[in-house]
Design a protein around this motif. Structure first.
Motif, PDB file in Angstrom:
ATOM      1  N   CYS A 249       0.811  -1.215   0.000  1.00  0.00           N
ATOM      2  CA  CYS A 249       0.000   0.000   0.000  1.00  0.00           C
ATOM      3  C   CYS A 249       0.856   1.283   0.000  1.00  0.00           C
ATOM      4  O   CYS A 249       2.082   1.232   0.009  1.00  0.00           O
ATOM      5  CB  CYS A 249      -0.969   0.002   1.184  1.00  0.00           C
ATOM      6  N   VAL A 276       0.454   0.332  -4.575  1.00  0.00           N
ATOM      7  CA  VAL A 276      -0.765   0.870  -5.166  1.00  0.00           C
ATOM      8  C   VAL A 276      -0.456   1.192  -6.625  1.00  0.00           C
ATOM      9  O   VAL A 276       0.682   1.563  -6.952  1.00  0.00           O
ATOM     10  CB  VAL A 276      -1.247   2.137  -4.423  1.00  0.00           C
ATOM     11  N   CYS A 331      -2.255  -3.279  -4.570  1.00  0.00           N
ATOM     12  CA  CYS A 331      -3.121  -2.864  -3.460  1.00  0.00           C
ATOM     13  C   CYS A 331      -4.149  -1.831  -3.944  1.00  0.00           C
ATOM     14  O   CYS A 331      -4.579  -1.882  -5.096  1.00  0.00           O
ATOM     15  CB  CYS A 331      -2.260  -2.364  -2.307  1.00  0.00           C
ATOM     16  N   CYS A 332      -4.517  -0.910  -3.073  1.00  0.00           N
ATOM     17  CA  CYS A 332      -5.608   0.033  -3.332  1.00  0.00           C
ATOM     18  C   CYS A 332      -5.526   0.682  -4.718  1.00  0.00           C
ATOM     19  O   CYS A 332      -4.499   1.277  -5.062  1.00  0.00           O
ATOM     20  CB  CYS A 332      -5.595   1.123  -2.276  1.00  0.00           C
TER      21      CYS A 332
HETATM   22 ZN   LIG Z   1      -3.869  -0.518  -0.055  1.00  0.00          ZN
END
Ligand SMILES: [Zn+2]
Length: 382
Positions: A249, A276, A331-332
């Motif tokens: 992240c 990310v 990730c995000c």
């Molecule tokens: Zn994340």
């Protein structure tokens, strides 16, 4: 249990491999033999140790993606969707599975007592945690994915107040106790700001007899919030029993990979990296520091213009493998198109590869573009 999917280029993808090991059967192999052949196993440790099969591919970012789809409220970011719209969670798991993810991560991120209290749903804590694992396992069994339980930073930890350590331990113990009862293959403890908090997770996971993957959130330039260099923190986590350590992240590929190179040098165990998919750089090394042209903070819901293309994430996957990373993920901000491109960059053909781009078939890009269409091409290039 044998099933086949016909992919582009006329190959036949044998997904018997998805089911044969888990159910103890022997699937008859027909046609195309995947390069993943032989990587099937029942534990994350075995998969990581299988050097011939390449890195384990992870896919996360469930909270951001389900927020975009209208099922999670930005701000609290509590995964109420697990109970309120379970089909939405199943669908995203399935999209990541088809894109090649080797692990279905139970959506229990922020499903802890502290966060549920914020949204008045503390009473749903156990149901939400159990249901999240069931949904992940249900979809994992459609393929050959492992199921990971999931805990994260609690926002309750204070290294200067020992009592908070007990609070965190209680939160992890109840969450992961339910996860273990529902059946997870290992646990991912992620977005850890403090080594001290991450070590509590390692102890709880170890006590449950499960493998632990522990990743730090690299929000600071070079150390955790309790003052340990990222590589040093990972070395300590490994010494305390984490089977996989690394970062996830906050940073995009460009600013995360150099830190991961240091971690790779510092530890002998498996290393994970899940950035990310945003274009962070030296001036804005984390997604939290990215700013729009007029100076507004883009995090967390105006990051769209910084999103990496699938090609950039494919390049990242190849670079991570080159560095010796064992668990390559995202990730995000992740979308299934990123994950598929990463899987293909790692040399894999996955169910969603059936619909991978064939620009040679695009009416305007094909070599034999019709004369009537060719006339428009100069306007596309202008
Ligand atoms: Zn994340």
């Amino acid at each position: 249990m044998l099933a086949q999917l016909t992919l582009q280029q006329g190959t036949v993808y044998d997904i018997g491999r998805f089911t044969s090991a888990r159910f103890g059967g022997v699937a008859e192999r027909v046609g195309f033999v995947s390069e993943l052949e032989g990587r099937v196993s029942s534990s994350i440790v075995d998969r990581l140790a299988d050097q011939g099969s390449g890195p384990v591919l992870g896919a996360e970012g469930y909270v951001f993606e389900l927020e975009r789809r209208g099922y999670i409220k930005a701000g609290p970011f509590v995964p109420e969707v697990v109970l309120d719209y379970p089909d939405a969670v199943r669908e995203l798991h399935r999209e990541f599975l088809r894109a090649g993810a080797d692990v279905m991560v139970a959506l229990t991120y922020y499903a802890h007592r502290e966060k549920l209290r914020d949204v008045g749903r503390e009473g749903d804590l156990e149901a939400m945690n159990r249901q999240a694992v069931r949904l992940a396992r249900e979809v994992a069994s459609e393929g050959d994915a492992l199921v990971a339980g999931n805990v994260c930073n609690t926002w309750a930890y204070d290294p200067d107040d020992p009592a908070t350590g007990q609070t965190v331990r209680a939160m992890y113990t109840e969450q992961l106790g339910w996860a273990a009862e529902e059946g997870v293959d290992f646990v991912i403890s992620e977005t850890n700001d403090y080594l001290g908090e991450a070590l509590i997770a390692v102890e709880v996971i170890r006590d449950l007899g499960l493998p632990a993957m522990v990743t730090l959130a690299p929000t600071q330039p070079d150390q955790t919030r309790d003052g340990y260099g990222y590589a040093e923190a990972c070395r300590i986590l490994a010494a305390e029993g984490a089977q996989v350590v690394g970062l996830n992240c906050d940073r995009g590929p460009l600013t995360m990979l150099p830190l991961v190179a240091d971690i790779r040098q510092a530890v002998d165990c498996a290393v994970a990296v899940q950035p990310v998919p945003y274009r962070t750089d030296a001036a804005a090394p984390t997604m939290e520091t990215l700013r729009s042209a007029d100076g507004d903070r883009a995090f967390p819901i105006a990051l769209d213009s910084f999103t990496c293309t699938r090609f950039e994430m494919a390049q990242f996957a190849a670079q991570a493998r080159e560095l010796g990373v064992d668990y390559v993920g995202i990730c995000c901000g992740a979308g299934p198109h990123h994950v598929r491109a990463m899987a293909e960059a790692l040399g894999r053909e996955v169910p969603a590869s059936k619909y991978s781009p064939s620009m040679d078939l695009h009416p305007m890009f094909r070599a034999d573009v019709a004369a009537k269409d060719a006339a428009f091409l100069h306007s596309w290039s202008a």
